[in-house]
Write an enzyme that holds these catalytic residues in place. Structure first.
Site, PDB file in Angstrom:
ATOM      1  N   LYS A  48       0.857  -1.140  -0.126  1.00 36.87           N
ATOM      2  CA  LYS A  48      -0.072   0.061   0.055  1.00 36.87           C
ATOM      3  C   LYS A  48       0.960   1.328  -0.013  1.00 36.87           C
ATOM      4  O   LYS A  48       0.515   2.263  -0.837  1.00 36.87           O
ATOM      5  CB  LYS A  48      -0.949  -0.163   1.171  1.00 36.87           C
ATOM      6  CG  LYS A  48      -1.630   1.321   1.489  1.00 36.87           C
ATOM      7  CD  LYS A  48      -2.254   0.986   3.014  1.00 36.87           C
ATOM      8  CE  LYS A  48      -1.265   1.251   3.831  1.00 36.87           C
ATOM      9  NZ  LYS A  48      -1.861   1.327   5.337  1.00 36.87           N
ATOM     10  N   THR A  49       1.677   1.177   0.816  1.00 36.54           N
ATOM     11  CA  THR A  49       2.677   2.446   1.206  1.00 36.54           C
ATOM     12  C   THR A  49       3.328   2.574  -0.137  1.00 36.54           C
ATOM     13  O   THR A  49       3.363   3.851  -0.752  1.00 36.54           O
ATOM     14  CB  THR A  49       3.492   2.424   2.365  1.00 36.54           C
ATOM     15  OG1 THR A  49       2.674   2.134   3.422  1.00 36.54           O
ATOM     16  CG2 THR A  49       4.327   3.595   2.537  1.00 36.54           C
ATOM     17  N   ASP A  88      -4.907   8.071   3.679  1.00 37.76           N
ATOM     18  CA  ASP A  88      -4.443   6.684   4.097  1.00 37.76           C
ATOM     19  C   ASP A  88      -5.106   6.387   5.423  1.00 37.76           C
ATOM     20  O   ASP A  88      -5.622   7.253   6.122  1.00 37.76           O
ATOM     21  CB  ASP A  88      -2.729   6.859   4.594  1.00 37.76           C
ATOM     22  CG  ASP A  88      -2.127   5.325   4.463  1.00 37.76           C
ATOM     23  OD1 ASP A  88      -2.942   4.577   4.145  1.00 37.76           O
ATOM     24  OD2 ASP A  88      -1.251   5.037   4.889  1.00 37.76           O
ATOM     25  N   GLU A  89      -5.076   4.964   5.415  1.00 35.70           N
ATOM     26  CA  GLU A  89      -6.028   4.493   6.679  1.00 35.70           C
ATOM     27  C   GLU A  89      -7.638   5.108   6.718  1.00 35.70           C
ATOM     28  O   GLU A  89      -7.959   5.325   8.086  1.00 35.70           O
ATOM     29  CB  GLU A  89      -5.156   4.602   7.975  1.00 35.70           C
ATOM     30  CG  GLU A  89      -4.013   4.178   8.064  1.00 35.70           C
ATOM     31  CD  GLU A  89      -3.795   2.528   8.344  1.00 35.70           C
ATOM     32  OE1 GLU A  89      -4.613   2.148   8.267  1.00 35.70           O
ATOM     33  OE2 GLU A  89      -2.261   2.198   8.485  1.00 35.70           O
ATOM     34  N   GLN A 133      -9.075  -3.781   8.804  1.00 35.28           N
ATOM     35  CA  GLN A 133      -8.012  -3.505   9.727  1.00 35.28           C
ATOM     36  C   GLN A 133      -8.676  -2.250  10.440  1.00 35.28           C
ATOM     37  O   GLN A 133      -7.779  -1.417  10.943  1.00 35.28           O
ATOM     38  CB  GLN A 133      -6.778  -3.032   9.281  1.00 35.28           C
ATOM     39  CG  GLN A 133      -6.084  -4.129   8.413  1.00 35.28           C
ATOM     40  CD  GLN A 133      -4.736  -3.957   8.025  1.00 35.28           C
ATOM     41  OE1 GLN A 133      -3.906  -3.534   8.886  1.00 35.28           O
ATOM     42  NE2 GLN A 133      -4.341  -4.211   6.779  1.00 35.28           N
ATOM     43  N   ARG A 135       0.856  -9.557  10.846  1.00 37.83           N
ATOM     44  CA  ARG A 135       2.154  -8.719  11.093  1.00 37.83           C
ATOM     45  C   ARG A 135       3.208  -9.760  10.773  1.00 37.83           C
ATOM     46  O   ARG A 135       4.479  -9.176  10.757  1.00 37.83           O
ATOM     47  CB  ARG A 135       2.244  -8.224  12.348  1.00 37.83           C
ATOM     48  CG  ARG A 135       1.122  -7.262  12.767  1.00 37.83           C
ATOM     49  CD  ARG A 135       0.958  -5.911  11.966  1.00 37.83           C
ATOM     50  NE  ARG A 135       0.061  -6.047  11.111  1.00 37.83           N
ATOM     51  CZ  ARG A 135      -0.165  -5.395   9.957  1.00 37.83           C
ATOM     52  NH1 ARG A 135       0.740  -4.806   9.575  1.00 37.83           N
ATOM     53  NH2 ARG A 135      -1.279  -5.883   9.185  1.00 37.83           N
TER      54      ARG A 135
END
Length: 760
Positions: free
Chosen positions: A36-37, A226-227, A257, A612
């Site tokens: 994503k980043t 973002d998020e 998430q 993670r």
DNA sequence: CTGCTATGATTTTTT
DNA sequence: ATCATAGCAG
């Protein structure tokens, strides 16, 4: 090389699509570990490279400072590789730092002075208590924390006191409106903003001054958030306003998430994006590059149990990898020992470095035993979260001196330090100053000076107050005439704060001195990074908005301990999730809630934690755990059961065989009788001296255990008291006791052996 | 005014 | 169990 080729090099088709799609609303659903980043940074580089907008014509909003910094760094790198030099400052911010940036330029329009200070939640609580005292509201009947939560909720919905009064009357009582209204008056007098205000006042600014809004609307030709799944309503409103002119809004997120609903995050923002922007293009990033296939598939299987989702399935081309280790332990000490030992063994076998290991838990309280066991085995660790650095007493004290020096209206800061270190100005005096100031409609600083001039207090007290005021006057002038780094030392010295600590020879005082040294380092670092810009005001801003993950130093070689919440956005080769038990994870609050969405949020947290891990994942649970000094027996988490057995390698260290009785008591029997014996026969045969007992199937946790199995939340009937809920259990065997809460909220404790309890 | 003891509350946490 | 805060005696 062509710009487009450059920014889409090594990208998969959906990633390319996201990077190439610049105009119009765009929703990127990015699964965990899907790059994503990378997509976001390359998309921004593409906008700049194509010349679609200037670097400062793009607004990029992230969730944490750390993410913002990282993203900014990466964008500079990509642009550098493309041979593009950027002179303008980029607008890569958190929502809050973006708002601070806007408010610093325009807040005078809202009748605040430019150098406002930012209150954290404990400052906010003090302010609310102050207001409540003034209104004569009893803290016992109406706890300040309730008002704090309600005011915060109102602000997150963008409601002013008046707006709150008009809305949902049944939820919001008149008292809250009253406190909220008075709180706002006090905050303005103190020239201070709380965290929610940063957003709320920016929104107010935009609504009240259309020309200011227009300026930003036109400036930001492209906006990226973002998020997005963790944005709250006021953030949503701000984004909607800003994106109105160009409609080039790109939001990125993963509804799976979303773990901050308790903080006002509204998962509907992302679920309804296509309703808000019917012309929106949707890109799904579903390929995970981070984790082994077993981990991805197990996490996917768990999250599939949620109903609040978009249709998105994570997959990977990574190798299968190891099975997920599910581990049963007797209690939290054994669990921590297992974690520490496993890390030690793996390190001895040369698997990675300490940096590669992380331990996640649901609640901060669980870190204690882990720390203990890691220390015992001399494994270096660092704990992220818990008591935040900038919330420590000594840090807040010194920062309060600094805040007060630039904003004398900050009454909360003044109250905090007027008698620190002790200079004989006690509670009575402070209360009198406060009352006196309120009467004269002055800040406490002005009020104190006035009281001194008018000799309100006796000579001794007046002298003490005068000396404090002289000190603050001196600091005020030092604040403007000295560099930040020097000013800090002036504060430590002139307030005699450091001297007082040095006189105290306790280990606590020593730790405080060390923390102040650490703050000194932080200031030096800040001055180095910002150069000329390192003003006191910008430093205080940074201190107010910074968090612990932000300073998570990946260089330091140690095992990381953190809550599952903090782990979002991070990744580690080896991950342990401990305490995967019902009523802990998912939390008791979620399991007891009538709202099934509460358990769904916990499940998302499980999904976050599991994803993670890159290579190996352990999920551990215990049969007995001490919570608040009470023994609790909780079954393994439903999330473990939701993982298909084919992805799991299960081991138990708690099924001690009957004939190996190391402790000379009946603990072996205890577990047999309490937990059923599905695997115990096989275990007995297999026991070869180690304390692992391989098992193919899970033990039967749901077994009644002959009426001996009581766990929190269970409904029982007592012949005299009727039906109630098990609140806690303690003791074992014949001494097993349960505390039961009955419908009239009384709690009674019974010895199971004697009380004729029956399960309902 | 200071320091001690009792009391209560306690998921998660950016900013 | 543990920590922070409130209340009270010195």
């Amino acid at each position: 090389m062509d710009i487009l080729d450059f920014v889409t090099k090594n990208m998969n088709p959906p990633q390319k699509d996201a990077i190439e799609t610049l105009n119009g609303p765009l929703l990127i659903l990015a699964g965990a570990g899907s790059g994503k980043t990378r997509v976001l940074t390359h998309r921004m580089a593409n906008i700049i490279g194509q010349g679609a907008a200037a670097p400062d014509g793009i607004l990029c909003v992230t969730f944490t400072n750390k993410a913002a910094k990282e993203m900014e760094h990466r964008i500079y790198k990509i642009l550098g590789d493309m041979g593009i030099m950027v002179r303008e400052q980029l607008w890569v911010n958190t929502f809050h730092s973006f708002c601070v940036r806007v408010l610093r330029s325009h807040i005078t329009l809202l009748d605040y002075k430019q150098f406002f200070t930012i209150y954290d939640s404990s400052d906010q609580l003090s302010q609310i208590k102050k207001v409540m005292t003034a209104l004569g509201i009893n803290d016992k009947m109406y706890p300040a924390k309730n008002f704090q939560a309600r005011i915060s909720n109102a602000k997150m919905l963008g409601l002013t006191p008046e707006g709150l009064e008009r809305s949902s009357k049944r939820l919001m009582d008149q008292k809250t409106v009253e406190v909220y209204r008075a709180y706002e008056v006090e905050m303005k007098r103190a020239n201070s903003l709380d965290f929610d205000d940063l957003l709320m006042k920016t929104y107010d600014l935009f609504r009240m001054y259309p020309d200011v809004l227009k300026m930003y609307q036109e400036k930001f030709q492209y906006i990226m958030v973002d998020e997005y799944q963790d944005t709250n309503h006021i953030q949503y409103l701000i984004v909607q306003l800003l994106a109105k002119a160009h409609r080039n809004l790109c939001v990125v997120g993963d509804e799976d998430q979303s773990i901050y609903s308790w903080r006002g995050a509204d998962i509907k923002n992302i679920l309804d994006f296509e309703k808000d922007f019917p012309e929106a293009k949707v890109v799904k990033l579903e390929e995970n590059y981070r984790s082994s296939a077993n981990i991805v598939n197990a996490a996917t299987a768990v999250i599939k149990n949620n109903s609040q989702r978009k249709d998105k399935t994570l997959f990977t081309s990574n190798p299968e990898g190891d099975l997920i280790n599910v581990r049963e332990e007797r209690n939290e000490y054994d669990e921590a020992k297992f974690v520490a030992k496993t890390i030690q063994t793996m390190m001895n076998e040369g698997e990675g470095s300490y940096n590669d290991y992380a331990v996640f838990y649901r609640t901060n309280a669980q870190s204690r035993v882990l720390e203990e066991q890691l220390r015992t085995l001399a494994i270096p660790y660092r704990l992220v979260g818990g008591v935040r650095f900038y919330e420590r007493m000594e840090i807040k004290d010194i920062l309060s001196f600094m805040k007060l020096a630039i904003n004398p209206a900050d009454d909360i800061a003044l109250k905090r330090i007027i008698n620190v270190p002790a200079r004989g100005i006690g509670k009575t005096t402070i209360d009198k100053i406060e009352e006196f100031s309120a009467q004269k409609n002055m800040t406490m600083y002005e009020g104190a000076r006035n009281a001194v001039e008018q000799k309100i207090f006796n000579a001794g007290t007046t002298g003490k107050i005068r000396r404090f005021l002289d000190l603050m006057d001196e600091l005020q002038s030092s604040a403007t005439s000295f560099k930040l780094t020097d000013f800090y030392h002036i504060v430590l010295d002139r307030t005699e704060y450091l001297a007082a600590l040095k006189k105290d020879e306790s280990p606590e005082a020593q730790a405080r001195i060390e923390n102040l040294e650490e703050l000194d380092n932080a200031i030096a670092q800040f001055a180095k990074e910002r150069g000329e810009e390192a003003s006191l005001i910008s430093f205080l801003e940074e201190m107010a908005l910074v968090s612990d993950v932000d300073s998570l130093d990946q260089e330091q070689n140690s095992v990381t301990l953190m809550t599952l919440h903090i782990s979002k956005g991070l990744e580690y080769p080896y991950v342990f999730v401990v305490g995967v038990e019902e009523n802990l994870f998912p939390s008791g609050r979620a399991t007891e809630s009538e709202n099934p969405e509460d358990v769904e949020e916990e499940r998302r947290l499980a999904y976050v934690g599991m994803t993670r891990a890159r290579q190996k994942l352990w999920l551990t649970y215990t049969k007995m755990r001490r919570v608040w000094g009470q023994e609790q027996f909780n079954p393994p988490s439903r999330f473990i059961k939701e993982i298909p057995p084919s992805f799991i390698s299960f081991k138990s260290a708690a099924e001690a065989p009957r004939f190996v009785n190391r402790y000379g008591d009946s603990s072996g029997d205890l577990y047999e009788s309490k937990w059923g014996s599905t695997n115990s026969d096989r275990n007995k045969a297999r026991n070869t001296g180690g304390d692992d007992f391989d098992t193919q199937d899970f033990p039967d946790y749901d077994g009644d255990g002959g009426g001996m199995n009581y766990s929190k939340g269970m409904r029982v009937r007592h012949p005299t008291f009727g039906v109630g809920t098990v609140y806690a259990t303690e003791g074992a065997g014949d001494n097993l006791k349960v505390s039961v809460m009955f419908t009239d909220n009384t709690v009674k404790k019974f010895v199971v052996k004697y009380a004729r309890l029956e399960r309902v």
